[in-house]
Design a protein around this motif. Structure first.
Motif, PDB file in Angstrom:
ATOM      1  N   GLN A 139       0.829  -1.203   0.000  1.00  0.00           N
ATOM      2  CA  GLN A 139       0.000   0.000   0.000  1.00  0.00           C
ATOM      3  C   GLN A 139       0.863   1.253   0.000  1.00  0.00           C
ATOM      4  O   GLN A 139       1.875   1.319   0.691  1.00  0.00           O
ATOM      5  N   GLY A 140       0.452   2.225  -0.791  1.00  0.00           N
ATOM      6  CA  GLY A 140       1.223   3.452  -0.932  1.00  0.00           C
ATOM      7  C   GLY A 140       1.840   3.584  -2.309  1.00  0.00           C
ATOM      8  O   GLY A 140       2.272   4.666  -2.718  1.00  0.00           O
ATOM      9  N   SER A 141       1.873   2.475  -3.070  1.00  0.00           N
ATOM     10  CA  SER A 141       2.473   2.500  -4.410  1.00  0.00           C
ATOM     11  C   SER A 141       1.442   2.790  -5.503  1.00  0.00           C
ATOM     12  O   SER A 141       1.787   2.915  -6.670  1.00  0.00           O
ATOM     13  N   ILE A 171      -3.727  -2.712  -6.117  1.00  0.00           N
ATOM     14  CA  ILE A 171      -2.286  -2.987  -6.189  1.00  0.00           C
ATOM     15  C   ILE A 171      -2.038  -4.463  -6.466  1.00  0.00           C
ATOM     16  O   ILE A 171      -1.174  -4.820  -7.279  1.00  0.00           O
ATOM     17  N   TYR A 172      -2.791  -5.325  -5.802  1.00  0.00           N
ATOM     18  CA  TYR A 172      -2.662  -6.764  -6.048  1.00  0.00           C
ATOM     19  C   TYR A 172      -2.958  -7.095  -7.514  1.00  0.00           C
ATOM     20  O   TYR A 172      -2.164  -7.773  -8.186  1.00  0.00           O
ATOM     21  N   ASP A 204      11.548  -4.399  -9.648  1.00  0.00           N
ATOM     22  CA  ASP A 204      10.319  -3.924  -9.002  1.00  0.00           C
ATOM     23  C   ASP A 204       9.170  -4.134  -9.977  1.00  0.00           C
ATOM     24  O   ASP A 204       9.098  -3.465 -11.004  1.00  0.00           O
ATOM     25  N   ILE A 205       8.265  -5.080  -9.678  1.00  0.00           N
ATOM     26  CA  ILE A 205       7.280  -5.518 -10.657  1.00  0.00           C
ATOM     27  C   ILE A 205       5.925  -4.823 -10.549  1.00  0.00           C
ATOM     28  O   ILE A 205       5.094  -4.893 -11.444  1.00  0.00           O
ATOM     29  N   GLY A 206       5.653  -4.126  -9.467  1.00  0.00           N
ATOM     30  CA  GLY A 206       4.329  -3.535  -9.281  1.00  0.00           C
ATOM     31  C   GLY A 206       4.258  -2.085  -9.714  1.00  0.00           C
ATOM     32  O   GLY A 206       5.123  -1.590 -10.437  1.00  0.00           O
ATOM     33  N   PRO A 207       3.230  -1.372  -9.265  1.00  0.00           N
ATOM     34  CA  PRO A 207       3.112   0.050  -9.580  1.00  0.00           C
ATOM     35  C   PRO A 207       4.137   0.883  -8.825  1.00  0.00           C
ATOM     36  O   PRO A 207       4.534   0.544  -7.719  1.00  0.00           O
ATOM     37  N   GLY A 208       4.567   1.976  -9.446  1.00  0.00           N
ATOM     38  CA  GLY A 208       5.488   2.878  -8.771  1.00  0.00           C
ATOM     39  C   GLY A 208       6.907   2.338  -8.681  1.00  0.00           C
ATOM     40  O   GLY A 208       7.242   1.285  -9.224  1.00  0.00           O
ATOM     41  N   ASN A 209       7.756   3.056  -7.958  1.00  0.00           N
ATOM     42  CA  ASN A 209       9.157   2.658  -7.799  1.00  0.00           C
ATOM     43  C   ASN A 209       9.637   2.809  -6.356  1.00  0.00           C
ATOM     44  O   ASN A 209      10.809   3.036  -6.097  1.00  0.00           O
TER      45      ASN A 209
END
Length: 285
Positions: free
Chosen positions: A9-11, A64-65, A267-272
């Motif tokens: 959470q937060g990305s 996010i998931y 880093d595979i998800g949203p954001g960095n």
């Protein structure tokens, strides 16, 4: 060796997932499946840049998931030697390496998010990021406070999150500021995640975990609870039972991954957010 990392959470960001939906048939199928399983249009919230994603834990975690797992599933070169997920990201990691199916992971995250949202709405919990102090100093001040406040996220050297009752978090923050904390930031999450305040949610979530079938992992997953490489399904389940009330040992997980041969972090998800933490960990390894 390649290590894939999944954020928590937060990305999130407004409009997330729209690009994936347009460019992949599989992504489109999984987005539509998500709406069907959940019984509402989570995709509309994700694609239409609504602020509700940041305001409601139950929607943020689902988004996010969904985004993270779909990104891994449609990647042509997703072939991890090891994986780890930060808090919620642990469920994304598990689904991406087929320890649980996308559908089962979505159901778990949905139940987890609802339970956590309920706690957020019924208690005055808070989380704060402390910059510029040693872990041991922050741990000491948490222990000496007479309320509920604990270290909850060991992010990187010089950055630790505390979590607990709002009054206790504010009290400890005041003490830490006086002794030289470089910066203190109250997180906009409206809850005390990874703290004893999540105990009621943990008890309910344990029952859900117990009913869910898990497979052994095809590669080690470094779980938040102990920062150790885990493969066996029963061990994964046992660690997930403690997930909601135990701290996220992210710094320790990354250091162990390096010891075990990780040379490339993705880093595979949203954001960095995680990429930024990795750089700080690598500078201080």
């Amino acid at each position: 060796m390649k290590a894939y990392l999944f954020p928590g959470q937060g990305s999130q960001f407004n409009g997330m997932g729209k690009d994936l939906y347009k460019k992949s048939t599989l992504a489109k199928k999984l987005f539509r499946l998500s709406d069907e399983i959940l019984g509402f249009r989570i995709t509309s919230m994700m694609f239409n840049e609504t602020k509700i994603l940041s305001e409601k834990t139950k929607y943020t975690q689902l988004s996010i998931y969904i985004y993270s797992v779909i990104k891994a599933k449609i990647s042509n070169d997703f072939d991890p030697d090891m994986v780890a997920g930060h808090s919620l990201g642990e469920f994304s990691a598990l689904a991406s390496v087929n320890v649980i199916s996308f559908e089962k992971g979505l159901i778990l995250v949905n139940q987890r998010a609802k339970l956590m949202q309920n706690i957020c709405e019924s208690t005055k919990g808070e989380m704060a990021v402390i910059f510029g102090l040693e872990d041991e100093v922050i741990e000491f001040y948490c222990k000496t406070d007479n309320g509920i406040v604990v270290p909850s996220n060991y992010n990187c050297p010089g950055q630790l999150v505390i979590s607990g009752e709002q009054k206790s978090v504010r009290r400890v923050c005041s003490c830490l500021k006086k002794i030289g904390a470089k910066r203190i930031f109250i997180l906009p999450v409206h809850g005390a995640f990874h703290s004893p305040m999540m105990e009621p949610a943990k008890k309910e979530f344990e029952k859900i975990i117990e009913k869910t079938s898990f497979k052994d992992s095809k590669c080690p997953i470094y779980q938040n609870v102990n920062a150790q490489p885990i493969i066996k399904s029963e061990d994964i389940k046992n660690n997930l039972r403690e997930h909601l009330t135990s701290p996220v040992k992210w710094k320790q997980s990354i250091k162990n991954m390096i010891i075990h041969g990780a040379s490339l972090f993705i880093d595979i998800g949203p954001g960095n957010i995680l990429s930024s933490l990795i750089k700080k960990i690598l500078r201080n390894k």
